[in-house]
Write an enzyme that holds these catalytic residues in place. Structure first.
Site, PDB file in Angstrom:
ATOM      1  N   LYS A  91       9.278 -19.000  21.551  1.00  0.00           N
ATOM      2  CA  LYS A  91      10.113 -17.668  21.381  1.00  0.00           C
ATOM      3  C   LYS A  91      10.940 -17.267  22.540  1.00  0.00           C
ATOM      4  O   LYS A  91      10.289 -17.602  23.613  1.00  0.00           O
ATOM      5  CB  LYS A  91       9.232 -16.603  20.764  1.00  0.00           C
ATOM      6  CG  LYS A  91       8.301 -16.770  19.595  1.00  0.00           C
ATOM      7  CD  LYS A  91       8.567 -16.051  18.615  1.00  0.00           C
ATOM      8  CE  LYS A  91       7.719 -16.113  17.229  1.00  0.00           C
ATOM      9  NZ  LYS A  91       8.406 -16.583  16.156  1.00  0.00           N
ATOM     10  N   HIS A 111       4.607 -25.889  10.296  1.00  0.00           N
ATOM     11  CA  HIS A 111       5.807 -26.285  10.203  1.00  0.00           C
ATOM     12  C   HIS A 111       6.235 -28.056  11.222  1.00  0.00           C
ATOM     13  O   HIS A 111       6.801 -28.793  10.764  1.00  0.00           O
ATOM     14  CB  HIS A 111       7.002 -25.499  10.858  1.00  0.00           C
ATOM     15  CG  HIS A 111       6.792 -24.091  10.070  1.00  0.00           C
ATOM     16  ND1 HIS A 111       6.666 -23.853   8.974  1.00  0.00           N
ATOM     17  CD2 HIS A 111       6.956 -22.917  10.837  1.00  0.00           C
ATOM     18  CE1 HIS A 111       6.854 -22.773   8.573  1.00  0.00           C
ATOM     19  NE2 HIS A 111       6.819 -22.136   9.779  1.00  0.00           N
ATOM     20  N   ARG A 132       0.997  -1.291   0.240  1.00  0.00           N
ATOM     21  CA  ARG A 132      -0.056   0.091   0.040  1.00  0.00           C
ATOM     22  C   ARG A 132       0.777   1.317  -0.115  1.00  0.00           C
ATOM     23  O   ARG A 132       0.408   2.263  -0.340  1.00  0.00           O
ATOM     24  CB  ARG A 132      -1.027  -0.008   1.219  1.00  0.00           C
ATOM     25  CG  ARG A 132      -2.117  -0.967   0.941  1.00  0.00           C
ATOM     26  CD  ARG A 132      -3.180  -0.759   2.139  1.00  0.00           C
ATOM     27  NE  ARG A 132      -2.557  -1.007   3.272  1.00  0.00           N
ATOM     28  CZ  ARG A 132      -3.313  -1.281   4.170  1.00  0.00           C
ATOM     29  NH1 ARG A 132      -4.530  -1.092   4.603  1.00  0.00           N
ATOM     30  NH2 ARG A 132      -2.663  -1.619   5.567  1.00  0.00           N
ATOM     31  N   HIS A 138       8.163 -23.072   4.805  1.00  0.00           N
ATOM     32  CA  HIS A 138       9.401 -23.068   4.173  1.00  0.00           C
ATOM     33  C   HIS A 138      10.217 -24.179   5.106  1.00  0.00           C
ATOM     34  O   HIS A 138      11.379 -24.424   4.565  1.00  0.00           O
ATOM     35  CB  HIS A 138       9.899 -21.652   4.327  1.00  0.00           C
ATOM     36  CG  HIS A 138      10.234 -21.167   6.001  1.00  0.00           C
ATOM     37  ND1 HIS A 138       9.285 -20.981   6.868  1.00  0.00           N
ATOM     38  CD2 HIS A 138      11.360 -21.306   6.725  1.00  0.00           C
ATOM     39  CE1 HIS A 138       9.722 -20.621   7.956  1.00  0.00           C
ATOM     40  NE2 HIS A 138      11.004 -20.852   8.013  1.00  0.00           N
ATOM     41  N   GLU A 143      13.553 -20.655  19.329  1.00  0.00           N
ATOM     42  CA  GLU A 143      14.026 -19.385  18.741  1.00  0.00           C
ATOM     43  C   GLU A 143      14.249 -18.506  19.992  1.00  0.00           C
ATOM     44  O   GLU A 143      13.759 -18.624  21.119  1.00  0.00           O
ATOM     45  CB  GLU A 143      12.914 -18.572  17.952  1.00  0.00           C
ATOM     46  CG  GLU A 143      12.286 -19.568  16.934  1.00  0.00           C
ATOM     47  CD  GLU A 143      11.272 -18.674  15.984  1.00  0.00           C
ATOM     48  OE1 GLU A 143      11.892 -17.788  15.019  1.00  0.00           O
ATOM     49  OE2 GLU A 143      10.287 -18.895  16.243  1.00  0.00           O
TER      50      GLU A 143
HETATM   51  C1  BG6 Z   1       7.695 -18.476  10.345  1.00  0.00           C
HETATM   52  C2  BG6 Z   1       6.894 -18.273  11.668  1.00  0.00           C
HETATM   53  O1  BG6 Z   1       6.769 -19.265   9.616  1.00  0.00           O
HETATM   54  O2  BG6 Z   1       8.745 -19.332  10.969  1.00  0.00           O
HETATM   55  C3  BG6 Z   1       7.898 -17.253  12.539  1.00  0.00           C
HETATM   56  O3  BG6 Z   1       5.968 -17.398  11.556  1.00  0.00           O
HETATM   57  C4  BG6 Z   1       9.103 -17.771  12.847  1.00  0.00           C
HETATM   58  O4  BG6 Z   1       7.343 -17.100  13.891  1.00  0.00           O
HETATM   59  C5  BG6 Z   1       9.712 -18.638  11.684  1.00  0.00           C
HETATM   60  O5  BG6 Z   1       9.849 -17.096  13.337  1.00  0.00           O
HETATM   61  C6  BG6 Z   1      10.892 -19.512  11.932  1.00  0.00           C
HETATM   62  O6  BG6 Z   1      11.587 -20.066  10.767  1.00  0.00           O
HETATM   63  P1  BG6 Z   1      13.145 -20.162  10.644  1.00  0.00           P
HETATM   64  O7  BG6 Z   1      13.432 -20.614   9.307  1.00  0.00           O
HETATM   65  O8  BG6 Z   1      14.144 -18.918  10.854  1.00  0.00           O
HETATM   66  O9  BG6 Z   1      13.174 -21.314  11.738  1.00  0.00           O
END
Ligand code: BG6
Length: 495
Positions: free
Chosen positions: A344, A239, A51, A177, A215
């Site tokens: 986290k 994931h 935007r 991912h 994390e």
């Molecule tokens: C994302 C989440 O899909 O994956 C995030 O939304 C998370 O909250 C992240 O931090 C972690 O990805 P990676 O590749 O850094 O382990």
């Protein structure tokens, strides 16, 4: 010697949410690295859409600032890459600007078109409807949906139906991912490329499996999104379940996209329900408080939310940590617990899968030899991707037979001398190539929500707040109790 990477066909990749966190931190650096490696040909285009009222040059400046670190030793490459980058200001819910955007897309009709929706899932349908309305789903077009797809099964179904009215399932790439991470694909090679593991890969020989995704970061600028999601929706529903599926699936007949996805789906269907009746025993939720991360003091979750939002949040019931015990109800896995934990602001950034084998059935060693430990296969996703197989051997030298537990340790960087590409690098080019193997099919997403929804409902019904934990620790002590009740411990190789 590895073979040089093959270039992909010319493409236009449009990033909706082009100024957002994911585009800046992951997508643009991934595209730049593939460009430097020669996989993206001159003439392809990357179009940022958001935007903000920017023009091509304004966006290029932002992208340059994002990539400066990565491009330090390659300033000429950065200049060439930026020539591919364009920007169009658009609001998914307003018509203004769409004609101009359609005109830009029309300039290269033969390019593969990828529409990457790196926005809130609330906007997926609006964007797809407008893409349809402006006739942009033409030729070889694909749409990429970032997770989470919806916030429960019903909303995921609505999104999938409405996106499906514009893009066929074969054009729809639901990205997770984690499936692009090197170690996850290596799991396929380890399980199905070696005769050693598969005969032992079942309840007869495996004691339990642990999957940890820890994390050190907090929620950062993503507070408004995260507070509506929480760790179960953000990490577990996608994931972590995908990792669990890769460990637990039956051998697919081939690596064809549907052969692999059919097997993962069967695992999701076989997950035993966690609901109001057992959630209190099988799950732990936590929320971080102020503490320390990497030597620095850091604020708690509520302070992080307030740093981001205009309104003052006093309390939130959102979990930033989940530990749970899952079970798969089928012949291969009956009675084998899969312990999952993610959070986290934990003590370390580490993601790994630990497959713990059963102890030997009878020990021939005397007590003076020391304890016999279980064999463990540890697949490290990050950092320092690699595989470790823990074995028992004799301590070398005289002095009687003493046992030692040692790892056969292979770090991919040490073994192959190359830094592994980021997961997005592979996945983005897979979309351009039209290979959906590492993307989630609609039925997988639905099956994952079908399992996650009753957990969310049980938490909501209990009304209990998540347990507090200090930033920089391994989460609430109840998570330790969850596994220790079963006479097991979280893998502590890195702790
Ligand atoms: C994302 C989440 O899909 O994956 C995030 O939304 C998370 O909250 C992240 O931090 C972690 O990805 P990676 O590749 O850094 O382990």
């Amino acid at each position: 010697m590895t073979a040089p990477a093959q270039p992909v066909d010319l493409f236009d990749l449009v990033i909706f949410g082009g100024t957002g966190d994911l585009a800046v931190r992951k997508l643009l650096p991934a595209l730049f690295h593939r460009f430097v490696d020669g996989q993206i040909q001159d003439g392809s285009r990357i179009v940022g859409v958001a935007r903000e009222a920017l023009d091509d040059d304004g966006y290029r400046q932002q992208v340059r600032a994002t990539l400066n670190g990565a491009a330090q030793s390659k300033p000429d490459k950065l200049d060439a890459f930026l020539k591919m980058v364009h920007y169009r200001p658009l609001d998914a819910r307003k018509d203004e600007g769409w004609d101009d955007f359609a005109k830009l897309m029309g300039e290269c009709p033969s390019h593969v078109r990828v529409f990457y929706l790196s926005t809130s899932p609330d906007l997926f349908v609006d964007i797809c409807q407008r893409l349809g309305h402006y006739g942009l789903n033409k030729g070889e077009s694909r749409v990429v949906l970032e997770k989470p797809i919806g916030h429960d099964l019903a909303s995921a179904n609505r999104i999938n139906d409405d996106v499906g009215a514009v893009f066929a399932e074969s054009q729809t790439y639901r990205i997770d991912h984690y499936l692009g991470k090197e170690t996850v694909q290596n799991l396929l090679a380890l399980r199905f490329g070696n005769a050693l593991f598969e005969p032992l890969w079942n309840a007869g020989h495996i004691d339990h499996v642990q999957i940890t995704v820890a994390e050190t970061l907090g929620v950062g600028r993503r507070g408004p999104y995260y507070d509506h999601a929480g760790a179960l929706r953000d990490m577990v529903q996608n994931h972590m379940l995908q990792l669990l599926c890769m460990v637990a699936m039956e051998p697919p007949a081939s690596l064809s996209p549907d052969a692999v996805r059919d097997e993962k789906l069967k695992v999701l269907h076989a997950l035993k329900p966690i609901d109001e009746g057992n959630a209190a025993q099988l799950t732990v939720r936590g929320q971080y408080r102020a503490g320390a991360a990497e030597g620095q003091s850091v604020p708690g979750y509520i302070e992080d939310l307030n740093a981001d939002s205009k309104s003052k949040v006093e309390k939130s019931n959102t979990e930033t940590f989940v530990a749970l015990k899952a079970e798969i109800g089928n012949w291969r896995w009956a009675g084998v617990p899969f312990y999952l934990r993610t959070g986290k602001r934990l003590a370390e950034r580490v993601s790994e899968i630990v497959v713990a084998f059963k102890p030997v059935p009878h020990s021939i060693f005397t007590a003076s030899a020391g304890p016999l430990a279980q064999n463990r296969l540890v697949l490290r996703l990050q950092p320092d991707e690699g595989v470790k197989l823990w074995l028992t051997i004799k301590h070398p030298g005289p002095g009687g037979l003493r046992l030692r537990h040692v790892p056969l340790d292979m770090s991919f960087v040490e073994a192959f001398g190359v830094q592994q590409p980021d997961a997005y690098e592979r996945l983005l080019l897979d979309v351009v190539r039209g290979n959906p193997t590492l993307f989630m099919r609609r039925d997988e997403v639905e099956a994952a929500w079908r399992w996650a929804d009753p957990i969310l409902a049980a938490w909501a019904a209990s009304g209990e707040a998540p347990r507090p934990y200090t930033s920089g620790t391994w989460g609430p002590s109840a998570a330790v109790a969850l596994i220790e009740r079963d006479g097991r411990t979280w893998d502590e190789d890195y702790e």
